[in-house]
Design a protein around this motif. Structure first.
Motif, mmCIF file in Angstrom:
data_model
loop_
_atom_site.group_PDB
_atom_site.id
_atom_site.type_symbol
_atom_site.label_atom_id
_atom_site.label_comp_id
_atom_site.label_asym_id
_atom_site.label_seq_id
_atom_site.Cartn_x
_atom_site.Cartn_y
_atom_site.Cartn_z
ATOM 1 N N ILE A 145 27.522 -33.052 2.368
ATOM 2 C CA ILE A 145 28.491 -32.539 3.336
ATOM 3 C C ILE A 145 28.144 -33.134 4.696
ATOM 4 C CG2 ILE A 145 29.461 -30.500 4.426
ATOM 5 C CD1 ILE A 145 30.063 -30.649 1.455
ATOM 6 N N ALA A 146 29.072 -33.862 5.287
ATOM 7 C CA ALA A 146 28.811 -34.504 6.582
ATOM 8 C C ALA A 146 29.018 -33.537 7.736
ATOM 9 C CB ALA A 146 29.697 -35.731 6.750
ATOM 10 N N SER A 147 30.039 -32.689 7.636
ATOM 11 C CA SER A 147 30.296 -31.741 8.724
ATOM 12 C C SER A 147 31.238 -30.649 8.240
ATOM 13 C CB SER A 147 30.896 -32.453 9.945
ATOM 14 O OG SER A 147 32.221 -32.876 9.666
ATOM 15 N N ILE A 148 31.277 -29.554 8.975
ATOM 16 C CA ILE A 148 32.243 -28.482 8.768
ATOM 17 C C ILE A 148 33.393 -28.731 9.730
ATOM 18 C CG2 ILE A 148 32.607 -25.995 8.695
ATOM 19 C CD1 ILE A 148 30.412 -27.054 6.784
ATOM 20 N N TYR A 149 34.626 -28.721 9.225
ATOM 21 C CA TYR A 149 35.751 -29.011 10.110
ATOM 22 C C TYR A 149 35.896 -27.885 11.134
ATOM 23 C CZ TYR A 149 40.261 -30.555 11.785
ATOM 24 O OH TYR A 149 41.275 -31.002 12.591
ATOM 25 N N GLY A 150 36.057 -28.278 12.391
ATOM 26 C CA GLY A 150 36.093 -27.300 13.470
ATOM 27 C C GLY A 150 34.725 -27.206 14.113
ATOM 28 N N GLU A 151 34.407 -26.069 14.637
ATOM 29 C CA GLU A 151 33.148 -25.926 15.373
ATOM 30 C C GLU A 151 32.172 -24.973 14.698
ATOM 31 O OE1 GLU A 151 34.266 -24.742 19.275
ATOM 32 O OE2 GLU A 151 35.186 -26.673 19.782
ATOM 33 N N ALA A 152 32.450 -24.565 13.460
ATOM 34 C CA ALA A 152 31.566 -23.634 12.763
ATOM 35 C C ALA A 152 30.297 -24.338 12.293
ATOM 36 C CB ALA A 152 32.290 -23.010 11.577
ATOM 37 N N GLN A 163 37.761 -22.979 3.352
ATOM 38 C CA GLN A 163 37.534 -23.761 4.562
ATOM 39 C C GLN A 163 37.391 -25.240 4.195
ATOM 40 O OE1 GLN A 163 34.488 -20.725 6.356
ATOM 41 N NE2 GLN A 163 35.308 -21.912 8.061
ATOM 42 N N ILE A 164 37.436 -26.086 5.233
ATOM 43 C CA ILE A 164 37.468 -27.540 5.041
ATOM 44 C C ILE A 164 36.143 -28.154 5.453
ATOM 45 C CG2 ILE A 164 38.699 -29.666 5.630
ATOM 46 C CD1 ILE A 164 40.405 -27.604 4.137
ATOM 47 N N VAL A 165 35.675 -29.118 4.653
ATOM 48 C CA VAL A 165 34.454 -29.848 4.982
ATOM 49 C C VAL A 165 34.718 -31.347 4.874
ATOM 50 C CG1 VAL A 165 32.859 -28.020 4.293
ATOM 51 C CG2 VAL A 165 33.649 -29.656 2.582
ATOM 52 N N ALA A 166 33.946 -32.119 5.636
ATOM 53 C CA ALA A 166 33.982 -33.579 5.546
ATOM 54 C C ALA A 166 32.834 -34.043 4.658
ATOM 55 C CB ALA A 166 33.864 -34.208 6.930
ATOM 56 N N LEU A 167 33.111 -35.012 3.793
ATOM 57 C CA LEU A 167 32.123 -35.536 2.852
ATOM 58 C C LEU A 167 31.703 -36.944 3.260
ATOM 59 C CD1 LEU A 167 33.950 -34.574 -0.487
ATOM 60 C CD2 LEU A 167 32.579 -33.112 1.012
ATOM 61 N N ASN A 168 30.465 -37.313 2.952
ATOM 62 C CA ASN A 168 29.980 -38.646 3.324
ATOM 63 C C ASN A 168 30.308 -39.705 2.283
ATOM 64 O OD1 ASN A 168 28.170 -37.929 1.301
ATOM 65 N ND2 ASN A 168 26.374 -38.742 2.377
ATOM 66 N N LYS A 169 31.308 -39.439 1.448
ATOM 67 C CA LYS A 169 31.791 -40.417 0.477
ATOM 68 C C LYS A 169 33.299 -40.547 0.634
ATOM 69 C CE LYS A 169 27.741 -40.881 -1.518
ATOM 70 N NZ LYS A 169 26.959 -42.141 -1.448
ATOM 71 N N ARG A 197 35.316 -44.288 4.204
ATOM 72 C CA ARG A 197 33.927 -43.863 4.007
ATOM 73 C C ARG A 197 33.749 -42.350 4.095
ATOM 74 N NH1 ARG A 197 30.345 -47.393 7.962
ATOM 75 N NH2 ARG A 197 28.699 -46.710 6.528
ATOM 76 N N VAL A 198 34.833 -41.638 4.293
ATOM 77 C CA VAL A 198 34.784 -40.185 4.482
ATOM 78 C C VAL A 198 35.934 -39.554 3.712
ATOM 79 C CG1 VAL A 198 34.927 -38.310 6.181
ATOM 80 C CG2 VAL A 198 33.757 -40.437 6.769
ATOM 81 N N SER A 199 35.737 -38.332 3.242
ATOM 82 C CA SER A 199 36.814 -37.567 2.612
ATOM 83 C C SER A 199 36.782 -36.143 3.152
ATOM 84 C CB SER A 199 36.664 -37.532 1.089
ATOM 85 O OG SER A 199 36.693 -38.824 0.540
ATOM 86 N N TYR A 200 37.933 -35.471 3.063
ATOM 87 C CA TYR A 200 37.999 -34.043 3.380
ATOM 88 C C TYR A 200 38.265 -33.276 2.101
ATOM 89 C CZ TYR A 200 38.069 -34.961 8.392
ATOM 90 O OH TYR A 200 37.737 -35.341 9.662
#
Length: 392
Positions: free
Chosen positions: A300-307, A314-320, A370-373
């Motif tokens: 998991i690269a990041s949590i979408y938003g500021e959480a 909820q939505i997350v960004a992936l490093n693939k 290089r990223v997915s949601y």
């Protein structure tokens, strides 16, 4: 989601026999042959393999109902979860009756899906409508309907991902630095709200509807720290009103007149310096839950938003991303990292590492290079940047 009770069908065997009539019912649905609902060759091959014999009973959900009336609000994921242990294995569900369920995207409210068990195998058939049968058990309506434009049910709840299709955006390069930008506001306002005018300079490229973004931030791989792309903070949308021009004043000095835009929607107030990017065409129909065809192991690269962490829906960004073989509709398993501990049972303190534990599922809905949601479909513990995911 609460699981419906199996329907009590007095002449169930006769209904299963009559299910062959459903081929005519399916043929009568004009959208059934629509070409814009993709089924990959691999998914079709899987369906063909089980189309004749069905699937082993061991692959069914423990409390799979004998039948199910498709309701407004159902999704392909919901129905797969009713009948199968693994809801992303929809090709098996579809392949149980390849002739009748020709396209898994095109299942309609009111259709009866009948589970036929014979000789240790199971097949799924479309039965005749039973809405007039007094013994029919109808499901309670869901919170909101999930229907495609042609009336077919969707793969997953679209209202959970719809807003993010235009909002969650990763640029491969810092291209917004060269994008059209707001240079002034109506009556010198510091911030702009919906319906107010923004003045824009830059190459509009013929587009008329634009997304507005704040300065993008680098999105880094949680392991290697390399930049995967630039995630722009979504502000809202703005529509083109009139073009800019060049004018000369009394001293023959050239002055640029910016193009005029009106702010149409906002997530936060727009301001000078915000960048514009054309609104892409939205595609809500091309989703089908399925597992990746190749091994996947990412973070998991990041949590979408500021959480700092995320939970279900909820939505997350992936490093693939696309280059790693991810595609829209992929289902991925979430893993909770095993903690470091000590074995104190032998009189000492021997360091041990507990194994990772699987604790949730992701559904990939938007893929960049290089990223997915992904949407967190279900999860036991909070999800944090750096958490691992794999093929399910």
């Amino acid at each position: 989601m609460s699981r419906p009770r199996p329907m009590k069908i007095t002449r169930w065997a006769a209904l299963a026999t009559r299910a062959a009539v459903a081929a005519g019912v399916a043929a009568a649905l004009p959208a059934l042959a629509a070409p814009n609902y993709p089924v990959t060759p691999g998914q079709r091959d899987t369906a063909r393999q089980v189309a004749q014999a069905g699937v082993p009973l061991s692959e069914l959900a423990p409390d799979a109902p004998d039948s199910h009336v498709v309701q407004r609000g159902d999704t392909l994921w919901d129905i797969s979860k009713l009948f199968l242990k693994s809801p992303w294995r929809w090709p098996e569900l579809w392949g149980m009756n390849l002739d009748q369920i020709r396209n898994p995207h095109l299942i309609y409210p009111g259709q009866v899906l009948v589970l036929v068990k014979r000789d240790g195998r199971a097949t799924l058939q479309i039965g005749q409508s039973m809405t007039a049968d007094p013994q029919t058990v109808r499901l309670s309506p869901r919170v909101r309907a999930e229907l495609l434009d042609n009336g077919a049910i969707a793969a997953i709840p679209l209202h959970l991902i719809g807003p993010f299709l235009n909002e969650a955006v990763v640029f491969d390069t810092d291209e917004l630095e060269r994008a059209p930008r707001i240079v002034a506001t109506q009556e010198g306002r510091v911030l702009l709200s919906r319906g107010e005018t923004a003045y824009v300079l830059g190459d509009l490229g013929g587009a008329r509807e634009f997304r507005v973004f704040r300065q993008p931030q680098p999105l880094r791989d949680p392991v290697t720290r390399e930049i995967l792309g630039y995630e722009a903070r979504y502000v809202g949308t703005a529509d083109y009103v009139r073009p800019g021009s060049e004018q000369s004043d009394a001293d023959s000095k050239a002055r640029v007149v910016p193009a005029s835009f009106v702010v149409t929607t906002i997530r936060m107030e727009a301001g000078v310096g915000d960048r514009l990017s054309p609104v892409p065409q939205r595609e809500l129909t091309a989703y089908a839950p399925h597992a990746p065809a190749v091994p996947v192991d990412g973070r998991i690269a990041s949590i979408y938003g500021e959480a700092l962490s995320a939970g279900q829906n909820q939505i997350v960004a992936l490093n693939k991303g696309r280059r790693d073989g991810l595609e829209r509709g992929h289902v991925l398993a979430l893993w909770r990292a095993g903690r470091a501990d000590f074995d104190t049972t032998s009189g000492g303190k021997t360091p041990i590492q507990l194994p990772d534990e699987r604790h949730g599922l992701l559904f990939v809905f938007s893929v960049f290079e290089r990223v997915s949601y992904a949407l967190i479909v279900n999860v036991k513990d909070p999800v944090k940047p750096g958490d691992r995911f794999t093929a399910p």
